[in-house]
Design a protein around this motif. Structure first.
Motif, PDB file in Angstrom:
ATOM      1  N   LEU A  82      79.911  -8.365   9.972  1.00 43.85           N
ATOM      2  CA  LEU A  82      79.046  -7.240  10.292  1.00 43.85           C
ATOM      3  C   LEU A  82      78.539  -7.345  11.722  1.00 43.85           C
ATOM      4  CD1 LEU A  82      77.821  -4.735   8.899  1.00 43.85           C
ATOM      5  CD2 LEU A  82      75.871  -6.171   8.238  1.00 43.85           C
ATOM      6  N   PRO A 115      80.348  -2.576  10.199  1.00 49.59           N
ATOM      7  CA  PRO A 115      81.153  -3.755  10.577  1.00 49.59           C
ATOM      8  C   PRO A 115      81.767  -3.623  11.962  1.00 49.59           C
ATOM      9  CG  PRO A 115      81.629  -3.079   8.323  1.00 49.59           C
ATOM     10  CD  PRO A 115      80.778  -1.996   8.920  1.00 49.59           C
ATOM     11  N   GLY A 155      77.309 -10.740   7.437  1.00 50.04           N
ATOM     12  CA  GLY A 155      78.403  -9.959   6.894  1.00 50.04           C
ATOM     13  C   GLY A 155      78.415 -10.025   5.390  1.00 50.04           C
ATOM     14  N   SER A 186      73.839  -9.413   1.502  1.00 53.61           N
ATOM     15  CA  SER A 186      74.407  -9.778   2.797  1.00 53.61           C
ATOM     16  C   SER A 186      74.609 -11.288   2.839  1.00 53.61           C
ATOM     17  CB  SER A 186      73.476  -9.339   3.929  1.00 53.61           C
ATOM     18  OG  SER A 186      73.330  -7.942   3.935  1.00 53.61           O
TER      19      SER A 186
END
Length: 291
Positions: free
Chosen positions: A252, A28, A201, A220
């Motif tokens: 991310l 991240p 993310g 994801s």
């Protein structure tokens, strides 16, 4: 909100892979509203070479090279992340979308106003987005309406589309997953001259007591960041769930479209047919404070 993240990706190959080079975007980002600590990447088999450096967009990229034969490749990414996204400004106080469009041409945000391979300018997408942007309308008011319309007009269904499905196909079928809805929204906004970028993310795996389960939580996730002008900057918008990104998401990476931010991609020598398994958990880490 503090989260514990665990993302497992496993490839199983029918034949041994002799050589492999992979690019990982699985750590991240550190942001003003997102603090990351305790990150770890566990790669099997052990890489012969592994380096980390920011990519063009500032994402935390890791490059892995394997020169031992292997029939299985696995990456486990772990992190402890604290998110404190700011509340959005009142929509009526944001500038008109035309003002944002015009000033964007001379700003760094202009990079995300141009078409890209998976989020091109498509006339149908531009027309779809334009219905939310009447002349003089505040940009955030238009963005919120567009996000809600996508959530209402499109059906979430996995297995119908793939990583390279085009915006025109999604608009015609009105079905897809988070990646598709983000591309549709980005394409429409770029058609109007508004900067928009693709964000990969995670969204909270399990909702709080009494909360609503979020779509896309088992893998994801993807959403959109749109530019509100130099005063307010970027805002995260999740059209899959029709929510402004606040305390349920972890960023991310970001780029022009999915092609820039695929969590794991690479080239291999050998392998033949393969199977892929991905598992994601993003759960509240009660009582923990990042160091």
């Amino acid at each position: 909100m503090i989260y514990r993240l665990r993302h497992v990706t496993t490839y199983a190959y029918a034949n041994a892979v002799d050589l492999a080079a992979h690019l990982l975007l699985l750590t991240p980002r550190d942001l003003s509203h997102q603090r990351v600590s305790g990150t770890a990447l566990h790669v099997t088999p052990t890489p012969s070479h592994m380096t980390s450096a920011p990519d063009h967009f500032g994402n935390r990229a890791t490059r892995v090279f394997l020169d031992v034969p292997h029939a299985r490749f696995e990456v486990i990414a772990e992190a402890l992340v604290e998110v404190r996204f700011p509340d959005p400004p009142p929509p009526a106080e944001t500038p008109s979308w035309e003002a944002v469009r015009d000033i964007a041409r001379l700003s760094p945000a202009a990079e995300f106003a141009f078409p890209s391979a998976l989020a091109p300018r498509v006339s149908a997408a531009t027309g779809y987005a334009a219905a939310s942007f009447a002349p003089g309308r505040p940009v955030l008011a238009g963005l919120l309406e567009l996000m809600s319309r996508i959530r209402r007009d499109f059906t979430y269904q996995s297995g119908v589309t793939g990583p390279h499905t085009q915006v025109a196909e999604v608009l015609e079928g009105r079905v897809g997953v988070c990646q598709d809805f983000a591309h549709v929204m980005i394409s429409g906004l770029r058609g109007l001259g508004l900067p928009a970028r693709y964000v990969s993310g995670y969204v909270r795996t399990r909702p709080p007591p009494g909360g609503v389960a979020r779509r896309g939580a088992d893998q994801s996730h993807a959403w959109v960041e749109a530019w509100l002008g130099p005063e307010y900057g970027w805002i995260g918008l999740d059209p899959t769930n029709d929510i402004v990104v606040r305390d349920e998401h972890v960023v991310l990476a970001w780029g022009r479209d999915f092609g820039d931010v695929s969590p794991l991609r690479g080239v291999i020598l050998g392998g033949g047919e393969h199977g892929l398994w991905v598992g994601v958990d993003l759960e509240e880490a009660a009582g923990l404070v990042p160091a």
